[in-house]
Design an enzyme around this catalytic site. Sequence first.
Site, PDB file in Angstrom:
ATOM      1  N   PHE A   2      -8.480  20.886 -24.755  1.00  0.00           N
ATOM      2  CA  PHE A   2      -8.765  19.462 -24.842  1.00  0.00           C
ATOM      3  C   PHE A   2      -9.951  19.196 -23.916  1.00  0.00           C
ATOM      4  O   PHE A   2     -10.099  19.858 -22.884  1.00  0.00           O
ATOM      5  CB  PHE A   2      -7.554  18.583 -24.475  1.00  0.00           C
ATOM      6  CG  PHE A   2      -7.905  17.132 -24.642  1.00  0.00           C
ATOM      7  CD1 PHE A   2      -8.097  16.605 -25.912  1.00  0.00           C
ATOM      8  CD2 PHE A   2      -8.149  16.316 -23.548  1.00  0.00           C
ATOM      9  CE1 PHE A   2      -8.507  15.284 -26.077  1.00  0.00           C
ATOM     10  CE2 PHE A   2      -8.553  15.003 -23.723  1.00  0.00           C
ATOM     11  CZ  PHE A   2      -8.732  14.488 -24.986  1.00  0.00           C
ATOM     12  N   THR A   3     -10.754  18.224 -24.287  1.00  0.00           N
ATOM     13  CA  THR A   3     -12.045  17.987 -23.612  1.00  0.00           C
ATOM     14  C   THR A   3     -11.911  17.877 -22.088  1.00  0.00           C
ATOM     15  O   THR A   3     -12.487  18.673 -21.349  1.00  0.00           O
ATOM     16  CB  THR A   3     -12.694  16.714 -24.175  1.00  0.00           C
ATOM     17  OG1 THR A   3     -11.764  15.635 -24.060  1.00  0.00           O
ATOM     18  CG2 THR A   3     -13.054  16.900 -25.646  1.00  0.00           C
ATOM     19  N   TYR A   7       0.838  -1.202   0.000  1.00  0.00           N
ATOM     20  CA  TYR A   7       0.000   0.000   0.000  1.00  0.00           C
ATOM     21  C   TYR A   7       0.873   1.251   0.000  1.00  0.00           C
ATOM     22  O   TYR A   7       0.592   2.216  -0.704  1.00  0.00           O
ATOM     23  CB  TYR A   7      -0.930   0.022   1.226  1.00  0.00           C
ATOM     24  CG  TYR A   7      -1.932   1.140   1.126  1.00  0.00           C
ATOM     25  CD1 TYR A   7      -3.182   0.911   0.545  1.00  0.00           C
ATOM     26  CD2 TYR A   7      -1.625   2.429   1.557  1.00  0.00           C
ATOM     27  CE1 TYR A   7      -4.088   1.939   0.404  1.00  0.00           C
ATOM     28  CE2 TYR A   7      -2.525   3.471   1.413  1.00  0.00           C
ATOM     29  CZ  TYR A   7      -3.757   3.223   0.838  1.00  0.00           C
ATOM     30  OH  TYR A   7      -4.656   4.254   0.689  1.00  0.00           O
TER      31      TYR A   7
HETATM   32  N1  F0G Z   1      -4.616  15.345 -22.384  1.00  0.00           N
HETATM   33  C1  F0G Z   1      -4.640  14.966 -23.665  1.00  0.00           C
HETATM   34  C2  F0G Z   1      -3.912  15.775 -24.686  1.00  0.00           C
HETATM   35  C3  F0G Z   1      -5.361  13.821 -24.039  1.00  0.00           C
HETATM   36  O1  F0G Z   1      -5.382  13.449 -25.316  1.00  0.00           O
HETATM   37  C4  F0G Z   1      -6.043  13.084 -23.042  1.00  0.00           C
HETATM   38  C5  F0G Z   1      -6.813  11.907 -23.387  1.00  0.00           C
HETATM   39  C6  F0G Z   1      -5.984  13.521 -21.710  1.00  0.00           C
HETATM   40  C7  F0G Z   1      -5.246  14.662 -21.423  1.00  0.00           C
HETATM   41  C8  F0G Z   1      -6.715  12.825 -20.607  1.00  0.00           C
HETATM   42  O2  F0G Z   1      -6.073  11.663 -20.263  1.00  0.00           O
HETATM   43  O3  F0G Z   1      -7.671   9.836 -20.920  1.00  0.00           O
HETATM   44  O4  F0G Z   1      -5.722   9.388 -19.418  1.00  0.00           O
HETATM   45  O5  F0G Z   1      -7.658  10.679 -18.602  1.00  0.00           O
HETATM   46  N2  F0G Z   1      -7.141  11.647 -24.579  1.00  0.00           N
HETATM   47  C9  F0G Z   1      -7.814  10.449 -25.032  1.00  0.00           C
HETATM   48  C10 F0G Z   1      -8.035  10.545 -26.520  1.00  0.00           C
HETATM   49  C11 F0G Z   1      -9.053  10.085 -24.282  1.00  0.00           C
HETATM   50  O6  F0G Z   1      -8.642   9.614 -27.066  1.00  0.00           O
HETATM   51  O7  F0G Z   1      -7.555  11.486 -27.153  1.00  0.00           O
HETATM   52  P1  F0G Z   1      -6.827  10.312 -19.774  1.00  0.00           P
END
Ligand code: F0G
Length: 456
Positions: free
Chosen positions: A123-124, A71
């Site tokens: 980014f989303t 842990y």
């Molecule tokens: N930043 C970038 C530039 C990403 O492309 C992603 C994830 C994340 C952060 C978040 O990371 O998925 O490990 O929580 N991109 C994926 C995609 C989901 O399909 O482009 P995560």
Amino acid sequence: RRSWAEPWKIKMVEPLRVTTREERERALAEAGYNTFLLRSEDVYIDLLTDSGTNAMSDRQWAAIMLGDEAYAGSRNFYRLEATIQQYYGYRYVVPTHQGRGAEHLISRAAIRPGQYVPGNMYFTTTRLHQELAGGIFVDVIIDEAHDPQSLHPFKGNVDLDKLEALIRREGAQNIAYVSLAGTVNMAGGQPVSMANVRAVRSLCDRYGVRIFLDATRMIENAFFIQEREEGYANRSIAEILKEFCSYTDGAWMSAKKDALVNIGGWLAVNDAELFDELRNLVVVYEGLHTYGGLAGRDMEAMAVGIEESVQDDYIRARIGQVRYLGELLTDWDIPIVQPVGGHAIFLDARRFYPHIPQREFPAQTLAAELYLDSGIRSMERGIASAGRDPKTGDHYYPKLELTRLTIPRRVYTQAHMDVVAEAVKAVYDARAQTRGLRMVYEPKYLRFFQARFERL
Ligand code: F0G
């Protein structure tokens, strides 16, 4: 130039299932025309994402057996920490279960409600965590990034005038930090130049603003610098990576991409006080600061993956494969984002389906049609992914309306790329008859993952 080939050979294989058109019609309708809701069993070639879909090496699988599942104080954590310090150069490391876990922590720790967060395109998940922490995201990428036909070699660059204008207008104390991403995902996997990050650093130094880097695809970014930027042709990927990171105050990473693993992430900073806060927050949301939601074996595989990812011949073959697919499509005059980026080919759905207006989801439609034609799974990166403006409630209408063919690392062969290119061509040839979609279910957060659509 003589041909390149992958610097590895295949030791284990996973069978693929080929479906009939009728099976795919049924599967897609059940999935609400959203490729995220398809079962992987019903997919032939899976180009949904390069995230967590990498093939691990025999060394990484061997590392899995070295998991120290304590842990607290797992030896795998200390190895991972040392590896990140060595290759990325930051002082303090916090492991997280994946990228968005790290985004959550840095957003909470480094944004005060009402502060602005300038970034080189959104980014989303990154923007959502910034907004949930009370931040206001502002896009400061160069204009060329929004133009799929611009051949600018570093379309991920920050527009220094846009950034400085924001800092002057709002005051440096109202800027949380600059959110800088290596190879900008939503722009088509486009890189940032070393000259640009250096200039962003000196601008930020003048105003006392911090820079945090999304290092998710920084290895791919380093490759483009080596290839395109004066003075870097004879520098190794590892050297370029470390220099780039040295201009930033910290970074987070979804290790599911460049680090060649199936799960994992991290956050690393140079400031001791900030680290203290992050190390405290990780216990609340992810797990103790020596595992951050990961098994010991996952941290070990990640450490080995990082070492493999900075090998020059690996990254040349990886980007070479993406380019190979891009060249086939370009030869057939299929509209894609140029120049081809690091992790994917982005089909330009606006030019693909000029008769489908953006509110009828042209890129989502294209992903659906491609699956129907051949069982290939891609992903929408347009209006559905962009979501809604939290202030007005209206859709964001992004300039880029793209369908992403994302190439997993070390997974598919050149023959798979040929099949993909032929499928895209078949869908392109049938484009005039294609109609758009209507959204019939819309989740509140990151709607593209779970939204449902119907054919118009
Ligand atoms: N930043 C970038 C530039 C990403 O492309 C992603 C994830 C994340 C952060 C978040 O990371 O998925 O490990 O929580 N991109 C994926 C995609 C989901 O399909 O482009 P995560």
